[in-house]
Design a protein around this motif. Structure first.
Motif, PDB file in Angstrom:
ATOM      1  N   TYR A  17     -20.445 -12.671  39.412  1.00  0.00           N
ATOM      2  CA  TYR A  17     -21.883 -12.891  39.566  1.00  0.00           C
ATOM      3  C   TYR A  17     -22.177 -14.379  39.473  1.00  0.00           C
ATOM      4  CZ  TYR A  17     -26.823 -11.449  38.728  1.00  0.00           C
ATOM      5  OH  TYR A  17     -28.176 -11.220  38.799  1.00  0.00           O
ATOM      6  N   THR A  18     -21.164 -15.201  39.844  1.00  0.00           N
ATOM      7  CA  THR A  18     -21.292 -16.645  39.664  1.00  0.00           C
ATOM      8  C   THR A  18     -21.079 -17.443  40.942  1.00  0.00           C
ATOM      9  OG1 THR A  18     -18.945 -16.977  39.155  1.00  0.00           O
ATOM     10  CG2 THR A  18     -20.413 -16.445  37.298  1.00  0.00           C
ATOM     11  N   ALA A  24     -25.939 -19.564  31.001  1.00  0.00           N
ATOM     12  CA  ALA A  24     -25.226 -20.133  32.147  1.00  0.00           C
ATOM     13  C   ALA A  24     -25.017 -19.092  33.241  1.00  0.00           C
ATOM     14  CB  ALA A  24     -23.885 -20.707  31.696  1.00  0.00           C
ATOM     15  N   ARG A  25     -24.852 -17.846  32.860  1.00  0.00           N
ATOM     16  CA  ARG A  25     -24.707 -16.775  33.856  1.00  0.00           C
ATOM     17  C   ARG A  25     -25.920 -16.747  34.774  1.00  0.00           C
ATOM     18  NH1 ARG A  25     -21.827 -11.909  34.583  1.00  0.00           N
ATOM     19  NH2 ARG A  25     -23.062 -10.087  35.135  1.00  0.00           N
ATOM     20  N   ASP A  26     -27.106 -16.973  34.184  1.00  0.00           N
ATOM     21  CA  ASP A  26     -28.332 -16.931  34.982  1.00  0.00           C
ATOM     22  C   ASP A  26     -28.430 -18.119  35.937  1.00  0.00           C
ATOM     23  OD1 ASP A  26     -30.771 -15.473  35.543  1.00  0.00           O
ATOM     24  OD2 ASP A  26     -31.823 -17.186  34.705  1.00  0.00           O
ATOM     25  N   HIS A  73     -22.248 -23.930  32.154  1.00  0.00           N
ATOM     26  CA  HIS A  73     -22.391 -23.814  33.611  1.00  0.00           C
ATOM     27  C   HIS A  73     -21.293 -24.616  34.312  1.00  0.00           C
ATOM     28  CE1 HIS A  73     -24.930 -23.487  37.365  1.00  0.00           C
ATOM     29  NE2 HIS A  73     -24.158 -24.510  37.679  1.00  0.00           N
ATOM     30  N   HIS A  74     -21.145 -25.881  33.934  1.00  0.00           N
ATOM     31  CA  HIS A  74     -20.144 -26.742  34.583  1.00  0.00           C
ATOM     32  C   HIS A  74     -18.720 -26.273  34.298  1.00  0.00           C
ATOM     33  CE1 HIS A  74     -23.021 -29.417  36.275  1.00  0.00           C
ATOM     34  NE2 HIS A  74     -23.425 -29.950  35.126  1.00  0.00           N
ATOM     35  N   THR A 102     -39.833 -15.359  41.586  1.00  0.00           N
ATOM     36  CA  THR A 102     -39.247 -14.240  40.841  1.00  0.00           C
ATOM     37  C   THR A 102     -38.193 -14.722  39.846  1.00  0.00           C
ATOM     38  OG1 THR A 102     -37.704 -13.882  42.678  1.00  0.00           O
ATOM     39  CG2 THR A 102     -39.695 -12.522  42.624  1.00  0.00           C
ATOM     40  N   SER A 103     -37.467 -15.787  40.189  1.00  0.00           N
ATOM     41  CA  SER A 103     -36.497 -16.422  39.287  1.00  0.00           C
ATOM     42  C   SER A 103     -36.554 -17.917  39.541  1.00  0.00           C
ATOM     43  CB  SER A 103     -35.066 -15.946  39.564  1.00  0.00           C
ATOM     44  OG  SER A 103     -34.871 -14.604  39.208  1.00  0.00           O
TER      45      SER A 103
END
Length: 370
Positions: free
Chosen positions: A193-194, A231-233, A41-42, A317-318
């Motif tokens: 998407y990030t 990490a995409r999520d 993620h970082h 939902t997320s």
């Protein structure tokens, strides 16, 4: 139990060699992480990473009736597109929900390219075929293309040596087509998407392995690393981007989901009259982002959302831990009167009602607006 064998992306063996943990996702065997979700993620937020998202679906629509089919089936106004431009949109169903969300690219006159979610490839294809009453030329390219998302503030610098295309000159939601890493005809799209900036590269499968390895090599001085779906999520959740199957589905209206900006009533499309009436009447619930007020207690999908008295107001939902905030964050539907930023709500976590605050999206400011 579903006994259907998992499909694999062209670079499946490469990901295994890189030590990726492979998991089932949308019918595909996909890399969920290579090191740790937090580190990955970082890497994207601060530097640059590469995702293999070749499970996504791609359709080509051509001919004099291509735009008409897109206009009748999608909520956004594709007549506003010009060659080199892309548009976020959705396919409304007849019941008020969403068949899928997608990207619409205009490659040229009477030539369009649609990118759909992996879990919905067959559903979306059948939906378009069913509505193709005027004879547009449809082609399903999903099994012929690989898709690499190179994301992060250093993406343009990391990729610059691999193409003559001026990457810095491609505006957001625009694209160029050209030779990339010696592969011809690559679509180089300034989308993602990030929320961290970067590009998405549509590469014919026969060139995929060579392009991947050249990106990895060119990116080394910039700290580029492979990044998994974990990490995409968290990256997309920090931006408040919807995930089909979680935040939007066949039962959620685009207006409830905050997608009024891609729902254009300047034309007629599937269920547009009912959605227009819904807009006039006002929706009863809205998708909101929220941040947990204190440490501990991670929101997860389907956890109940309640008010101060403990009465149900919706559900998550997320949700999960935000690496950027070191706090729990989430998306969820709440009653419209509780949807304003700053409103306190409560997430039911293992029997406890934990306080959270409705927050404006993106939940973590990125380099792009949500």
């Amino acid at each position: 139990m579903d006994a259907t064998p998992l499909k694999t992306v062209a670079l499946h063996d490469t990901h295994q060699q890189l030590g990726a943990k492979i998991v089932p996702f949308a019918g595909y065997a996909m890399p969920v992480r290579y090191s740790s979700d937090l580190e990955e993620h970082h890497t994207v937020r601060r530097g640059v990473g590469i995702f293999d998202v070749s499970h996504m679906g791609e359709f080509r629509l051509r001919g004099p009736q291509a735009l008409d089919l897109i206009q009748r089936t999608t909520s956004n106004d594709a007549s506003k597109l010009q060659p080199g431009k892309a548009q976020y949109s959705c396919l409304p169903n007849t019941e008020g929900g969403i068949v899928d969300d997608l990207l619409v690219y205009m490659l040229g006159e009477e030539d369009y390219f649609l990118v759909v979610n992996a879990s919905n490839i067959e559903k979306d294809w059948n939906w378009l075929v069913q509505h193709n009453t005027q004879g547009a030329d449809l082609e399903n390219l999903s099994d012929e293309l690989s898709l690499f998302a190179v994301q992060g503030p250093k993406a343009a610098a990391a990729l610059a040596s691999l193409t003559d295309v001026d990457l810095g000159a491609i505006p957001y939601y625009s694209f160029a087509q050209g030779t990339f890493a010696d592969a011809p005809g690559v679509i180089i799209s300034a989308t993602g998407y990030t929320g961290a900036g970067g590009f998405e590269l549509y590469v014919p499968n026969e060139h995929a392995a060579a392009v991947w390895h050249k990106i990895m090599e060119a990116g080394k001085p910039f700290g580029l690393k492979p990044i998994g779906l974990g990490a995409r999520d968290t990256l997309r959740l920090e931006m408040g981007y919807c995930l089909y199957g979680n935040d939007i589905d066949d039962t959620t209206s685009p207006l409830e989901a905050g997608l009024g900006w891609i729902t254009k009533f300047t034309k007629e499309f599937t269920n547009s009259a009912n959605l227009k009436a819904q807009k006039a009447a006002g929706v009863q619930r809205k998708l909101v982002g929220f941040v947990m007020d204190g440490p501990g207690g991670l929101p997860r999908s389907h956890y109940p959302l309640v008010d101060a008295q403990g009465a149900p107001i919706g559900e998550v939902t997320s949700g999960g831990q935000s690496p950027s905030l070191s706090k729990g964050i989430g998306l969820g539907y709440v009653k419209t009167e509780l949807a304003a930023p700053g409103t306190q709500i409560f997430v039911q976590v293992r029997g406890k009602n934990l306080p959270a605050t409705v927050s404006k999206l993106p939940l973590v400011p990125g380099t792009e607006e949500a």
